[in-house]
Motif scaffolding. Structure first.
Motif, mmCIF file in Angstrom:
data_model
loop_
_atom_site.group_PDB
_atom_site.id
_atom_site.type_symbol
_atom_site.label_atom_id
_atom_site.label_comp_id
_atom_site.label_asym_id
_atom_site.label_seq_id
_atom_site.Cartn_x
_atom_site.Cartn_y
_atom_site.Cartn_z
ATOM 1 N N LEU A 1 44.595 53.177 35.657
ATOM 2 C CA LEU A 1 43.678 52.044 35.585
ATOM 3 C C LEU A 1 44.370 50.814 36.148
ATOM 4 N N ILE A 2 43.747 50.152 37.111
ATOM 5 C CA ILE A 2 44.393 49.024 37.773
ATOM 6 C C ILE A 2 44.515 47.828 36.836
ATOM 7 N N ASP A 3 43.410 47.473 36.174
ATOM 8 C CA ASP A 3 43.411 46.310 35.275
ATOM 9 C C ASP A 3 42.545 46.629 34.069
ATOM 10 N N PRO A 4 43.154 46.864 32.912
ATOM 11 C CA PRO A 4 42.364 47.213 31.726
ATOM 12 C C PRO A 4 41.331 46.160 31.345
ATOM 13 N N ALA A 5 41.564 44.913 31.752
ATOM 14 C CA ALA A 5 40.625 43.844 31.406
ATOM 15 C C ALA A 5 39.466 43.742 32.391
ATOM 16 N N ASP A 6 39.531 44.474 33.502
ATOM 17 C CA ASP A 6 38.498 44.400 34.542
ATOM 18 C C ASP A 6 37.374 45.373 34.213
ATOM 19 N N GLU A 7 36.145 44.871 34.108
ATOM 20 C CA GLU A 7 35.013 45.717 33.767
ATOM 21 C C GLU A 7 34.671 46.738 34.848
ATOM 22 N N SER A 8 35.162 46.503 36.072
ATOM 23 C CA SER A 8 34.865 47.448 37.156
ATOM 24 C C SER A 8 35.586 48.776 36.950
ATOM 25 N N ALA A 9 36.640 48.785 36.135
ATOM 26 C CA ALA A 9 37.392 50.006 35.815
ATOM 27 C C ALA A 9 37.913 50.716 37.062
#
Length: 260
Positions: free
Chosen positions: A235-243
């Protein structure tokens, strides 16, 4: 061959190419003696970025190299020779700039880079998060971090898993399930009970899946097992909703192993 070792070699090659632009070559270094081959393989690395529906958002050029590991008087030397990979049509240079470069990692002498003309390239120090894993560790295949060639003994492989995770906590389908909790990180390893090898490794952080590895194996003529392919999703950014996830598929072919 570990992902860490591959990233370490690639980072060093990138730094070497940057540092070597217009710089005079260093004096030639003597190659470490290579008395006993440990293993060799052709490797293809394919990288993509995908969304939550597994649709490909970006596709990166393939990376191809030959890896050889030998045991000599100065310890274990891992040699990675980058091979030509055709670029995407209409993108990038006509030839692969990394083709022919050789990265050598030795337990005693450290890391060196040689260009396609055989000249040693000046390098800046690469600083990976962890030291590269080479030599016997690469052969042992300890716990849930399998190396290319695994320990021959099924009993020893199982003992390594139990030493790291404790006894299995049940089954998921036909696989044994090993788990480990460490602060906010939960690790689950699904293991083939007959071969005692991990086939899937899932890492959750704060309850969210952040990394998954799926592994496949084949057997050498002498009966030893090796990891023939692995697919890693991060996962690139756990906070990013685009997943968005980075997906790396590494395939090993033409694998040979020295006497054990």
């Amino acid at each position: 061959m570990t992902d860490l070792l591959r990233r370490y070699a690639a980072a060093t090659l990138l730094l070497a190419c940057a540092a070597n632009a217009g710089a005079p070559p260093l004096a030639a270094q003597a190659a470490p003696s290579a008395d006993a081959p440990l293993f060799s393989a052709d490797v293809i690395v394919e990288r993509t970025t995908v969304d939550r529906e597994d649709a490909i958002v970006e596709r990166m050029p393939k990376v191809r190299y030959r890896i050889n590991e030998r045991l000599g008087s100065t310890g274990v030397t891992t040699e990675i020779v980058f091979q030509n990979t055709p670029p995407f049509p209409g993108r990038g240079p006509l030839t692969d700039p990394s083709a022919g470069f050789k990265v050598s990692i030795n337990e005693h002498d450290g890391i060196s880079v040689v260009d396609p003309q055989g000249k040693v390239v000046a390098t800046r120090a690469a600083t990976p998060e962890d030291p590269p894993i080479t030599g016997p560790a690469l052969q042992r295949g300890n716990g849930a971090s399998p190396r290319l060639l695994l320990e021959r003994s099924t009993v020893a492989r199982r003992q390594a898993l139990v030493a790291r995770f404790g006894s299995p906590v049940g089954r998921h389908g036909k696989h044994e399930r090993f788990v480990r909790n460490e602060q906010d990180t939960f690790e689950e390893v699904l293991v083939d009970p007959d071969a005692a090898v991990p086939t899937e490794i899932n890492t959750l952080r704060s309850g969210r899946l952040v990394h998954r590895s799926v592994l496949s194996y084949q057997t050498l003529p002498d009966g030893r097992i090796y990891c023939s392919s692995r697919r890693d999703e991060s996962l690139i950014d756990p906070a990013d909703e685009s997943a968005l996830r980075n997906v790396t598929t590494t395939t090993y072919t033409a694998v040979t192993g020295g006497a054990r």
